[in-house]
Design a protein around this motif. Structure first.
Motif, short mmCIF file in Angstrom:
data_model
loop_
_atom_site.label_atom_id
_atom_site.label_comp_id
_atom_site.label_asym_id
_atom_site.label_seq_id
_atom_site.Cartn_x
_atom_site.Cartn_y
_atom_site.Cartn_z
N SER A 90 62.35 0.68 12.57
CA SER A 90 62.96 0.27 13.84
C SER A 90 63.18 -1.23 13.89
O SER A 90 64.18 -1.71 14.43
CB SER A 90 62.08 0.72 15.00
OG SER A 90 61.92 2.12 15.01
N GLN A 101 63.00 -5.43 23.17
CA GLN A 101 62.45 -4.34 22.36
C GLN A 101 62.02 -4.83 20.99
O GLN A 101 60.99 -4.39 20.45
CB GLN A 101 63.50 -3.23 22.23
CG GLN A 101 63.00 -1.96 21.57
CD GLN A 101 62.06 -1.18 22.46
OE1 GLN A 101 62.01 -1.40 23.66
NE2 GLN A 101 61.30 -0.27 21.88
N PHE A 102 62.75 -5.76 20.43
CA PHE A 102 62.42 -6.32 19.11
C PHE A 102 61.07 -7.04 19.14
O PHE A 102 60.25 -6.88 18.23
CB PHE A 102 63.55 -7.29 18.71
CG PHE A 102 63.38 -7.90 17.36
CD1 PHE A 102 63.73 -7.20 16.22
CD2 PHE A 102 62.90 -9.19 17.22
CE1 PHE A 102 63.60 -7.77 14.96
CE2 PHE A 102 62.76 -9.76 15.97
CZ PHE A 102 63.11 -9.05 14.84
N ALA A 140 71.14 -4.78 14.40
CA ALA A 140 71.91 -4.57 15.65
C ALA A 140 71.99 -5.85 16.47
O ALA A 140 73.04 -6.17 17.05
CB ALA A 140 71.26 -3.45 16.46
N ILE A 141 70.90 -6.61 16.54
CA ILE A 141 70.90 -7.86 17.29
C ILE A 141 71.84 -8.87 16.65
O ILE A 141 72.59 -9.59 17.34
CB ILE A 141 69.47 -8.42 17.40
CG1 ILE A 141 68.64 -7.54 18.34
CG2 ILE A 141 69.46 -9.85 17.91
CD1 ILE A 141 67.17 -7.90 18.38
N VAL A 195 71.64 1.68 20.66
CA VAL A 195 71.24 1.59 19.24
C VAL A 195 70.25 2.72 18.96
O VAL A 195 69.24 2.85 19.65
CB VAL A 195 70.61 0.22 18.92
CG1 VAL A 195 70.18 0.17 17.46
CG2 VAL A 195 71.59 -0.89 19.23
N LEU A 243 67.36 4.18 17.10
CA LEU A 243 66.23 3.73 16.29
C LEU A 243 65.52 4.95 15.68
O LEU A 243 65.18 5.89 16.41
CB LEU A 243 65.24 2.93 17.13
CG LEU A 243 65.78 1.67 17.80
CD1 LEU A 243 64.68 1.00 18.61
CD2 LEU A 243 66.34 0.70 16.78
N LEU A 286 67.82 -5.60 23.55
CA LEU A 286 67.39 -5.40 22.17
C LEU A 286 66.37 -6.45 21.74
O LEU A 286 65.43 -6.16 20.99
CB LEU A 286 68.60 -5.44 21.24
CG LEU A 286 69.61 -4.30 21.38
CD1 LEU A 286 70.77 -4.50 20.42
CD2 LEU A 286 68.95 -2.96 21.13
N THR A 287 66.54 -7.68 22.22
CA THR A 287 65.58 -8.73 21.88
C THR A 287 64.21 -8.44 22.46
O THR A 287 63.17 -8.65 21.80
CB THR A 287 66.10 -10.09 22.39
OG1 THR A 287 67.39 -10.33 21.83
CG2 THR A 287 65.17 -11.21 21.99
N THR A 346 66.26 -2.03 11.80
CA THR A 346 67.47 -1.55 12.48
C THR A 346 67.81 -2.44 13.67
O THR A 346 68.99 -2.79 13.89
CB THR A 346 67.26 -0.10 12.95
OG1 THR A 346 66.87 0.71 11.83
CG2 THR A 346 68.54 0.45 13.56
N LEU A 347 66.80 -2.82 14.45
CA LEU A 347 67.03 -3.70 15.58
C LEU A 347 67.50 -5.08 15.15
O LEU A 347 68.35 -5.70 15.80
CB LEU A 347 65.75 -3.84 16.42
CG LEU A 347 65.50 -2.78 17.49
CD1 LEU A 347 64.18 -3.05 18.18
CD2 LEU A 347 66.62 -2.76 18.50
N ASP A 348 66.97 -5.56 14.05
CA ASP A 348 67.38 -6.87 13.55
C ASP A 348 68.86 -6.88 13.21
O ASP A 348 69.60 -7.81 13.60
CB ASP A 348 66.54 -7.22 12.32
CG ASP A 348 66.82 -8.63 11.82
OD1 ASP A 348 66.98 -9.54 12.67
OD2 ASP A 348 66.88 -8.84 10.60
#
Length: 262
Positions: free
Chosen positions: A157, A44-45, A164-165, A106, A108, A41-42, A160-162
């Motif tokens: 996205s 992708q972030f 989820a991380i 996750v 997105l 995830l990081t 959302t990723l933030d």
């Protein structure tokens, strides 16, 4: 670490030791998987962040070009072109649809734009004058809408990723600093208690064995002394009988008959 010195309130048995070991294996496996998920995830972030920066830079240039195209269209077709454009627009030609993309579990949200052909009759817009500039302005704003949709997708996205991380990192920290140390402390406690019980059993067996050995020695000594006493008694008895017989034999000739009185 926050989990040091803490343990679960369990009964120290072999069965519970196996259960705690199984839970520790599961926690370790879960920690590894969540760590890999956090790393994915990081990555992708960071990629989305780079794309957001690039999209914002493109957005500035696109909006500037759109604004200049609108000014040119007003200059060529006149200031009052709004009602002309609205008369020729029946429905939007550029539409947006949403879908979901799965990244390491996750979901997105992704926004995509698409164009429906034949939805408008804006080919005749500005036929009187300024038609070319109006078409150029339309194309410029369509490009701006495309960049806006892409930027909205990236921003959504990104948020959302933030979240989820953050949630994944909280779980990783909880497993690493609370759950695993607590299970390890519980396992060490159960092992210590089982070792103590084993030492107590060994000490108890040694005491019982020593007591049995002493009891056996006492019985052997008692039997030995009884045998010696019995032997001495038999010897004394035999000796007494022999002396009595010898005394009787010696006294046979010395005995006097009793007087007979007529």
């Amino acid at each position: 670490m926050s989990g040091q010195g803490q343990r679960l309130n369990v009964v120290p048995t072999v069965t519970m030791l196996g259960v705690m070991k199984a839970r520790l294996v599961g926690a370790t496996r879960g920690h590894t998987l969540l760590k890999k998920k956090s790393d994915a995830l990081t990555v992708q972030f960071r990629q989305i962040l780079k794309r957001i920066v690039s999209a914002k830079e493109t957005m500035g240039e696109t909006m500037k070009a759109s604004a200049f195209a609108l000014i040119e269209a007003k200059y060529a077709a006149g200031e009052n072109i709004k009602h002309v454009v609205l008369e020729n627009v029946e429905s939007a030609t550029v539409k947006v649809r949403a879908r979901q993309e799965n990244v390491a579990g996750v979901k997105l949200p992704k926004f995509e734009y698409f164009t429906e052909e034949g939805a408008t009759k804006n080919d005749l817009t500005g036929l009187a004058r300024g038609g070319q500039q109006i078409q150029s302005c339309q194309s410029a704003y369509i490009k701006a809408i495309e960049v806006l949709v892409e930027l909205a997708s990236l921003q959504t996205s990104f948020l959302t990723l933030d979240e989820a991380i953050k949630a994944t990192n909280r779980r990783v920290n909880a497993l690493e600093n609370v759950v695993k140390p607590r299970l390890e402390n519980t396992i060490n406690y159960i092992k210590g208690e089982l070792d103590e019980l084993e030492r107590e059993d060994f000490f108890r067996l040694k005491k019982i064995q020593g007591y049995k050995e002493r009891e056996l020695e006492r019985q052997m000594e008692s039997a030995k002394s009884f045998a010696e006493d019995q032997q001495a008694e038999n010897f004394a008895l035999q000796k007494g009988v022999s002396m009595r017989k010898a005394h009787d034999m010696l006294s046979m000739g010395t005995e006097k008959d009793e007087d007979i009185i007529f």
